[in-house]
Design an enzyme around this catalytic site. Structure first.
Site, short mmCIF file in Angstrom:
data_model
loop_
_atom_site.label_atom_id
_atom_site.label_comp_id
_atom_site.label_asym_id
_atom_site.label_seq_id
_atom_site.Cartn_x
_atom_site.Cartn_y
_atom_site.Cartn_z
N ARG A 27 0.81 -1.22 0.00
CA ARG A 27 0.00 0.00 0.00
C ARG A 27 0.84 1.28 0.00
O ARG A 27 0.65 2.18 -0.82
CB ARG A 27 -0.91 0.03 1.24
CG ARG A 27 -2.14 -0.79 1.12
CD ARG A 27 -2.53 -1.31 2.48
NE ARG A 27 -1.66 -2.42 2.81
CZ ARG A 27 -1.93 -3.68 2.52
NH1 ARG A 27 -3.07 -3.98 1.98
NH2 ARG A 27 -1.07 -4.64 2.77
N THR A 28 1.78 1.37 0.96
CA THR A 28 2.50 2.64 1.15
C THR A 28 3.39 2.94 -0.06
O THR A 28 3.39 4.07 -0.59
CB THR A 28 3.34 2.57 2.43
OG1 THR A 28 2.52 2.06 3.48
CG2 THR A 28 3.89 3.92 2.82
N LYS A 32 24.47 -5.37 -0.81
CA LYS A 32 25.90 -5.67 -0.75
C LYS A 32 26.52 -5.08 0.51
O LYS A 32 27.74 -5.01 0.64
CB LYS A 32 26.61 -5.07 -1.98
CG LYS A 32 26.11 -5.60 -3.31
CD LYS A 32 26.81 -4.86 -4.45
CE LYS A 32 26.05 -4.98 -5.75
NZ LYS A 32 26.45 -3.96 -6.73
N ARG A 54 11.24 3.84 4.17
CA ARG A 54 10.75 2.84 5.13
C ARG A 54 11.96 2.03 5.58
O ARG A 54 12.76 1.58 4.76
CB ARG A 54 9.70 1.91 4.52
CG ARG A 54 9.37 0.74 5.45
CD ARG A 54 8.18 -0.06 5.02
NE ARG A 54 6.95 0.67 5.25
CZ ARG A 54 5.73 0.11 5.15
NH1 ARG A 54 5.61 -1.17 4.83
NH2 ARG A 54 4.66 0.83 5.38
N HIS A 81 4.40 5.74 11.81
CA HIS A 81 4.01 5.62 10.39
C HIS A 81 3.06 6.80 10.15
O HIS A 81 1.84 6.66 10.05
CB HIS A 81 3.30 4.28 10.17
CG HIS A 81 3.10 3.88 8.74
ND1 HIS A 81 3.31 4.74 7.68
CD2 HIS A 81 2.69 2.70 8.19
CE1 HIS A 81 3.04 4.09 6.54
NE2 HIS A 81 2.67 2.86 6.84
N1 CP Z 1 -0.42 -0.04 5.94
C1 CP Z 1 0.79 -0.30 5.41
O1 CP Z 1 1.79 0.31 5.79
O2 CP Z 1 0.78 -1.28 4.46
P1 CP Z 1 2.04 -1.73 3.60
O3 CP Z 1 2.99 -2.43 4.54
O4 CP Z 1 1.47 -2.64 2.54
O5 CP Z 1 2.67 -0.50 3.04
#
Ligand code: CP
Length: 312
Positions: free
Chosen positions: A62-63, A90, A112, A140
């Site tokens: 999603r993100t 690496k 992320r 998040h």
């Molecule tokens: N909600 C969320 O962060 O989903 P993803 O891990 O798929 O990005």
């Protein structure tokens, strides 16, 4: 689009450091962004000539996709970097990766990372805006912002809403960001989890803690269900997945305790039959697909405000 941004920070690292006014600015800017997405041609030239680097050290559906779509809808160029396809595999450090990104001329980085605080470190290493797309068990922020946007759209006001967050709160960066965001907007936040899946001291953040869903769900306006993060579970935190589902899973009987107009949210990905049953996840009260769709508009607003919005 609105005018120059009031955001205090050059970055979007977490909601702990963001004021209600700053969050409101992002949510307000997401409204016209959503209108852009509803058009046949889902594109505006707002960020033409800008380059957004999307750097993911952990899996995501999603993100990652919504940041990429958000950047593309604003006409930015995007570069996707993942661990498996980059020199990180690496052994290249975050510092060297950051230096490389800077040399390549990125205008904004979306990160992320499995380590809490990694986006904060990156923000000190490079002089372009950094967006935290999830750092370990910490925050998040854009997920919580899209949750706030979805709730504001459905309920109007966030002030006074009874929001029950149920699930693996210990490992959840989504829960931490939502607790910051919801409490700052005056929502009445209740947490439900087994004692082993609650962080120490969480009761001091202005929330009410419960260990039985039945104690929290009565008269709730919103039920936010969290994924049982099996990949982060240490041995022995729960007796077993089946036992967890029986005691903490959101099913129709438990949802019946909430208000008749209560809505159900889940950040995804879902463990069906564990933290939520199929009928509830796919039911008319679930906002799960709205959350995903709104994520694009909210991330467009964040990208805009951290780049062009600051130049106005
Ligand atoms: N909600 C969320 O962060 O989903 P993803 O891990 O798929 O990005």
């Amino acid at each position: 689009m609105l005018g120059g941004s009031i955001l205090q920070s050059k970055h979007c690292l977490g909601l702990a450091d963001m004021s209600t006014e700053e969050m409101t600015e992002i949510l307000d800017n997401a409204v016209p962004m959503k209108q852009v997405i509803s058009r046949d041609i889902k594109k505006v030239p707002t960020l033409r000539g800008k380059t957004v680097v999307i750097l993911f050290f952990e899996p995501s559906t999603r993100t990652r996709i919504s940041f990429e779509l958000a950047a593309k809808h604003l006409s930015a160029d995007t570069v996707n970097v993942s661990v498996s396809t980059s020199s990180v595999s690496k052994g290249e450090s975050l510092f060297d990766t950051a230096r490389t990104i800077k040399a390549l001329g990125a205008d904004l980085v979306v990160l992320r990372h499995p380590a809490a605080g990694a986006p904060h470190i990156l923000a000190r290493l490079i002089d372009v805006p950094v967006i935290n797309a999830g750092d370990g068990m910490h925050e998040h922020p854009t997920q919580a912002l899209l949750d706030l946007f979805t709730l504001r759209e459905r309920k109007g006001e966030l002030q006074g809403l009874k929001v029950v967050i149920i699930g693996d709160i210990l490992h959840s960066r989504v829960a931490r960001s939502n607790i910051w965001g919801l409490t700052k907007f005056g929502a009445d936040v209740h947490l439900v989890a087994p004692p082993t899946l609650l962080p120490a001291g969480i009761g001091q953040t202005g929330v009410t803690v419960h260990h039985r869903p039945e104690d929290a769900l009565v008269d709730s306006d919103v039920v936010m269900v969290l994924r049982l993060q099996r990949e982060r579970q240490r041995e022995g935190l729960i007796p077993g997945v089946k036992e967890y589902a029986r005691l903490y899973g959101l099913n129709a009987a438990r949802l019946a305790l909430a208000r008749p107009d209560a809505v159900v949210m889940h950040p995804g990905p879902i463990n069906r039959g564990v933290e939520i049953t199929d009928d509830v996840a796919d039911g008319t009260r679930a906002l799960i697909t709205d959350q995903v769709a709104n994520g694009v508009a909210v991330r467009m607003a964040v990208l805009y405000l951290l780049t062009l919005g600051r130049e106005n």
